[in-house]
Design a protein around this motif. Structure first.
Motif, PDB file in Angstrom:
ATOM      1  N   ARG A  72      -1.669   6.613   7.802  1.00  0.00           N
ATOM      2  CA  ARG A  72      -2.992   6.837   7.225  1.00  0.00           C
ATOM      3  C   ARG A  72      -3.690   8.009   7.911  1.00  0.00           C
ATOM      4  NH1 ARG A  72      -5.629   7.168   2.773  1.00  0.00           N
ATOM      5  NH2 ARG A  72      -7.772   6.431   2.830  1.00  0.00           N
ATOM      6  N   GLU A 114     -11.643   4.729   3.342  1.00  0.00           N
ATOM      7  CA  GLU A 114     -11.523   3.575   4.231  1.00  0.00           C
ATOM      8  C   GLU A 114     -12.642   2.565   3.964  1.00  0.00           C
ATOM      9  OE1 GLU A 114      -8.944   2.865   6.463  1.00  0.00           O
ATOM     10  OE2 GLU A 114      -8.163   4.461   5.193  1.00  0.00           O
ATOM     11  N   GLY A 126      -0.813   0.345   3.869  1.00  0.00           N
ATOM     12  CA  GLY A 126      -0.113   1.319   4.685  1.00  0.00           C
ATOM     13  C   GLY A 126       1.370   1.060   4.841  1.00  0.00           C
TER      14      GLY A 126
END
Length: 226
Positions: free
Chosen positions: A161, A97, A16
């Protein structure tokens, strides 16, 4: 690593932080090859899942990593590099994820890392390589002439995200994302095998509050390409 090999710019950092976008932009700007090393661990986790291999079965995971059939294909600016496994586009599959979390679990295993090490170094070809990962400057390419460590606050990375997933139509909870990011950071920074940290000679760039264009300017300057 042979001295005659092509130059490498390593870009390490937590998930990220913007590594993927920046390394693609940098590689395209320089006309160099690109290595998304994190994709290799995600591919290992995905292949293991599809082959019914448990994530705590280290010997079988090593075999999965050693036999990966992987290729990267360039994409338009702003899009992640296309990732092919055995000729099949799995770009979206490895960006979930769950896959990211599984990849982090796989990456703590030194035998798996060893199985992928030479495969990563094989991407070092003329005219040069931009390598994105967590241990590119510390382990995979320790002699790279330019090393960058790109970071951002956990809160900012969670927000990025969250925005990406919402834009993709995925129902997601930002508090859960933040918790996952912190857990993954803790695991990555404290693992025995190649923990996430800046190389001693890396230039650290904090992308918190910066646009991707502002980050690219700083990275280009750090790489001597401004």
């Amino acid at each position: 690593m042979a001295e005659s090999k092509a130059p490498v710019i390593t870009v390490d950092g937590p998930g990220g932080s913007g590594k993927g976008t920046i390394t693609q932009m940098l590689a395209r700007r320089l006309g160099w090859h690109l290595l998304d090393s994190g994709a290799l661990y995600r591919l290992t986790a995905l292949a293991a899942e599809r082959q019914g291999v448990s994530l705590d079965d280290e010997p079988s995971l090593v075999n999965v990593a050693a036999s990966l059939d992987v290729a990267f294909e360039p994409t338009p600016p702003g899009e992640p590099a296309k990732v092919l496994m055995a000729g099949v586009d799995v770009t979206a599959d490895i960006r979930t994820e769950t896959c990211g979390d599984n990849a982090s679990k796989v990456a703590v295993m030194q035998p798996v890392r060893d199985a992928l090490l030479q495969r990563q170094r094989d991407f070092q070809k003329p005219p040069g390589l931009v390598a994105d990962g967590r241990d590119m400057g510390t382990v995979v390419f320790p002699d790279a002439p330019v090393k960058i460590f790109l970071t951002a606050s956990a809160e900012e990375r969670a927000q990025r995200r969250y925005s990406q997933l919402k834009d993709a139509g995925v129902d997601v909870n930002i508090d859960a994302l933040l918790k996952e990011i912190r857990v993954r950071d803790e695991r990555d920074m404290n693992r025995a095998a190649a923990p996430l940290k800046p190389a001693d000679d890396a230039q650290v760039i904090d992308s918190t509050g910066l646009s991707i264009e502002e980050v690219l300017v700083r990275v280009m300057a750090a790489a001597g390409q401004a």
